[in-house]
Scaffold this motif. Sequence first.
Motif, PDB file in Angstrom:
ATOM      1  N   VAL A  20       0.849  -1.184   0.000  1.00  0.00           N
ATOM      2  CA  VAL A  20       0.000   0.000   0.000  1.00  0.00           C
ATOM      3  C   VAL A  20       0.888   1.238   0.000  1.00  0.00           C
ATOM      4  CG1 VAL A  20      -1.758   1.277   1.300  1.00  0.00           C
ATOM      5  CG2 VAL A  20      -1.815  -1.210   1.231  1.00  0.00           C
ATOM      6  N   GLY A  21       0.624   2.175  -0.892  1.00  0.00           N
ATOM      7  CA  GLY A  21       1.404   3.399  -0.942  1.00  0.00           C
ATOM      8  C   GLY A  21       1.086   4.315   0.227  1.00  0.00           C
ATOM      9  N   ILE A  22       1.971   5.267   0.481  1.00  0.00           N
ATOM     10  CA  ILE A  22       1.823   6.160   1.622  1.00  0.00           C
ATOM     11  C   ILE A  22       0.561   7.022   1.510  1.00  0.00           C
ATOM     12  CG2 ILE A  22       3.307   7.960   0.643  1.00  0.00           C
ATOM     13  CD1 ILE A  22       2.969   7.002   4.355  1.00  0.00           C
ATOM     14  N   GLY A  23       0.189   7.426   0.314  1.00  0.00           N
ATOM     15  CA  GLY A  23      -1.016   8.240   0.152  1.00  0.00           C
ATOM     16  C   GLY A  23      -2.276   7.478   0.520  1.00  0.00           C
ATOM     17  N   GLY A  24      -2.434   6.286  -0.032  1.00  0.00           N
ATOM     18  CA  GLY A  24      -3.610   5.467   0.274  1.00  0.00           C
ATOM     19  C   GLY A  24      -3.655   5.040   1.726  1.00  0.00           C
ATOM     20  N   LEU A  25      -2.495   4.687   2.255  1.00  0.00           N
ATOM     21  CA  LEU A  25      -2.412   4.302   3.657  1.00  0.00           C
ATOM     22  C   LEU A  25      -2.872   5.446   4.553  1.00  0.00           C
ATOM     23  CD1 LEU A  25      -1.207   2.316   5.897  1.00  0.00           C
ATOM     24  CD2 LEU A  25       0.697   3.910   5.861  1.00  0.00           C
ATOM     25  N   THR A  26      -2.324   6.616   4.331  1.00  0.00           N
ATOM     26  CA  THR A  26      -2.645   7.761   5.188  1.00  0.00           C
ATOM     27  C   THR A  26      -4.098   8.175   5.043  1.00  0.00           C
ATOM     28  OG1 THR A  26      -0.360   8.546   5.048  1.00  0.00           O
ATOM     29  CG2 THR A  26      -2.020  10.134   5.756  1.00  0.00           C
ATOM     30  N   LEU A  27      -4.568   8.313   3.822  1.00  0.00           N
ATOM     31  CA  LEU A  27      -5.936   8.772   3.610  1.00  0.00           C
ATOM     32  C   LEU A  27      -6.968   7.749   4.057  1.00  0.00           C
ATOM     33  CD1 LEU A  27      -5.490  10.516   0.153  1.00  0.00           C
ATOM     34  CD2 LEU A  27      -5.558  11.572   2.425  1.00  0.00           C
ATOM     35  N   GLY A  28      -6.565   6.478   4.163  1.00  0.00           N
ATOM     36  CA  GLY A  28      -7.477   5.438   4.604  1.00  0.00           C
ATOM     37  C   GLY A  28      -7.416   5.144   6.094  1.00  0.00           C
ATOM     38  N   GLY A  29      -6.520   5.761   6.806  1.00  0.00           N
ATOM     39  CA  GLY A  29      -6.422   5.560   8.250  1.00  0.00           C
ATOM     40  C   GLY A  29      -5.033   5.198   8.713  1.00  0.00           C
ATOM     41  N   GLY A  30      -4.533   4.072   8.238  1.00  0.00           N
ATOM     42  CA  GLY A  30      -3.164   3.698   8.536  1.00  0.00           C
ATOM     43  C   GLY A  30      -2.923   2.990   9.849  1.00  0.00           C
ATOM     44  N   ILE A  31      -3.311   1.722   9.922  1.00  0.00           N
ATOM     45  CA  ILE A  31      -2.985   0.915  11.098  1.00  0.00           C
ATOM     46  C   ILE A  31      -1.638   0.260  10.827  1.00  0.00           C
ATOM     47  CG2 ILE A  31      -3.625  -1.097  12.467  1.00  0.00           C
ATOM     48  CD1 ILE A  31      -6.550  -0.435  11.805  1.00  0.00           C
ATOM     49  N   GLY A  32      -0.729   0.392  11.785  1.00  0.00           N
ATOM     50  CA  GLY A  32       0.603  -0.163  11.584  1.00  0.00           C
ATOM     51  C   GLY A  32       1.212  -0.686  12.859  1.00  0.00           C
ATOM     52  N   PHE A  33       2.488  -1.029  12.778  1.00  0.00           N
ATOM     53  CA  PHE A  33       3.179  -1.685  13.876  1.00  0.00           C
ATOM     54  C   PHE A  33       3.451  -0.774  15.073  1.00  0.00           C
ATOM     55  CE2 PHE A  33       4.540  -4.334  10.201  1.00  0.00           C
ATOM     56  CZ  PHE A  33       3.824  -5.459  10.568  1.00  0.00           C
ATOM     57  N   LEU A  34       3.290   0.516  14.933  1.00  0.00           N
ATOM     58  CA  LEU A  34       3.491   1.439  16.054  1.00  0.00           C
ATOM     59  C   LEU A  34       2.178   2.074  16.509  1.00  0.00           C
ATOM     60  CD1 LEU A  34       6.745   3.222  14.841  1.00  0.00           C
ATOM     61  CD2 LEU A  34       6.541   1.332  16.459  1.00  0.00           C
ATOM     62  N   SER A  35       1.049   1.506  16.115  1.00  0.00           N
ATOM     63  CA  SER A  35      -0.260   2.113  16.393  1.00  0.00           C
ATOM     64  C   SER A  35      -0.530   2.341  17.873  1.00  0.00           C
ATOM     65  CB  SER A  35      -1.394   1.284  15.794  1.00  0.00           C
ATOM     66  OG  SER A  35      -1.370   1.362  14.401  1.00  0.00           O
ATOM     67  N   ARG A  36      -0.189   1.400  18.714  1.00  0.00           N
ATOM     68  CA  ARG A  36      -0.463   1.586  20.146  1.00  0.00           C
ATOM     69  C   ARG A  36       0.476   2.616  20.749  1.00  0.00           C
ATOM     70  NH1 ARG A  36      -0.785  -3.191  23.846  1.00  0.00           N
ATOM     71  NH2 ARG A  36      -1.821  -1.684  25.167  1.00  0.00           N
ATOM     72  N   LEU A  37       1.680   2.706  20.227  1.00  0.00           N
ATOM     73  CA  LEU A  37       2.669   3.641  20.749  1.00  0.00           C
ATOM     74  C   LEU A  37       2.387   5.069  20.313  1.00  0.00           C
ATOM     75  CD1 LEU A  37       5.410   4.047  22.227  1.00  0.00           C
ATOM     76  CD2 LEU A  37       6.516   3.707  20.011  1.00  0.00           C
ATOM     77  N   SER A  38       2.099   5.248  19.025  1.00  0.00           N
ATOM     78  CA  SER A  38       1.980   6.617  18.514  1.00  0.00           C
ATOM     79  C   SER A  38       0.703   6.891  17.739  1.00  0.00           C
ATOM     80  CB  SER A  38       3.194   6.946  17.643  1.00  0.00           C
ATOM     81  OG  SER A  38       3.248   6.095  16.523  1.00  0.00           O
ATOM     82  N   GLY A  39      -0.236   5.955  17.716  1.00  0.00           N
ATOM     83  CA  GLY A  39      -1.490   6.172  17.011  1.00  0.00           C
ATOM     84  C   GLY A  39      -1.430   5.701  15.575  1.00  0.00           C
ATOM     85  N   MET A  40      -2.549   5.851  14.909  1.00  0.00           N
ATOM     86  CA  MET A  40      -2.622   5.486  13.497  1.00  0.00           C
ATOM     87  C   MET A  40      -1.880   6.535  12.665  1.00  0.00           C
ATOM     88  SD  MET A  40      -6.596   4.215  13.515  1.00  0.00           S
ATOM     89  CE  MET A  40      -6.752   4.262  11.758  1.00  0.00           C
ATOM     90  N   THR A  41      -1.633   6.235  11.413  1.00  0.00           N
ATOM     91  CA  THR A  41      -0.929   7.175  10.547  1.00  0.00           C
ATOM     92  C   THR A  41      -1.666   8.515  10.499  1.00  0.00           C
ATOM     93  OG1 THR A  41      -0.156   5.301   9.244  1.00  0.00           O
ATOM     94  CG2 THR A  41       0.087   7.483   8.270  1.00  0.00           C
ATOM     95  N   ILE A  42      -3.004   8.498  10.403  1.00  0.00           N
ATOM     96  CA  ILE A  42      -3.754   9.756  10.335  1.00  0.00           C
ATOM     97  C   ILE A  42      -3.607  10.594  11.598  1.00  0.00           C
ATOM     98  CG2 ILE A  42      -5.482   9.029   8.661  1.00  0.00           C
ATOM     99  CD1 ILE A  42      -7.410   8.580  11.027  1.00  0.00           C
ATOM    100  N   ASP A  43      -3.336   9.945  12.736  1.00  0.00           N
ATOM    101  CA  ASP A  43      -3.143  10.680  13.983  1.00  0.00           C
ATOM    102  C   ASP A  43      -1.849  11.480  13.966  1.00  0.00           C
ATOM    103  OD1 ASP A  43      -5.472   9.535  15.076  1.00  0.00           O
ATOM    104  OD2 ASP A  43      -4.330   7.791  15.780  1.00  0.00           O
TER     105      ASP A  43
END
Length: 156
Positions: A20-43
């Motif tokens: 998934v590209g960075i644009g689609g990931l970000t605009l779609g929310g962005g759950i990743g490996f650091l989500s609990r530490l720093s939030g979703m990409t959109i955060d």
Amino acid sequence: MAWALEPHGLAVGFGDIGSVGIGGLTLGGGIGFLSRLSGMTIDNVMAAEIVTADGRVHTIDHEHEPDLFWAIRGGGGNFGVVTKFRYRLATVPQVYGGPLILPATPATISRLAQACAEADDALTVIPTVMPAPPMPFIPTEMQGQMVIMAMVCYGG
């Protein structure tokens, strides 16, 4: 180019799927490996540049066109074409992680959920219950059996 941040102990909480590209990931929310530490990409989006359907270029953030800024953070690409993002970086001194494969029994699922709920926020676990795929690191007798296949990341 997120790898350039590593020598400085910094990271951006991008997604968990490399296709998934960075644009689609970000605009779609962005759950990743650091989500609990720093939030979703959109955060972690601090600002963006977007070209709307009328051809105007907007630089948006919490203070400049806050409604449009709010809309792109999880609203997908329905508001224009985002040409730039500015992200907040997270301090991540060390990262440990990898796959965890467990039998998908009710007791194991319950224990994993409890362990995740009690864990430090630096631990992100992304579990999937699925038939074990035919992969070289999965014993042949487990392949096809229901397992919890979890990607685990500790960023602390």
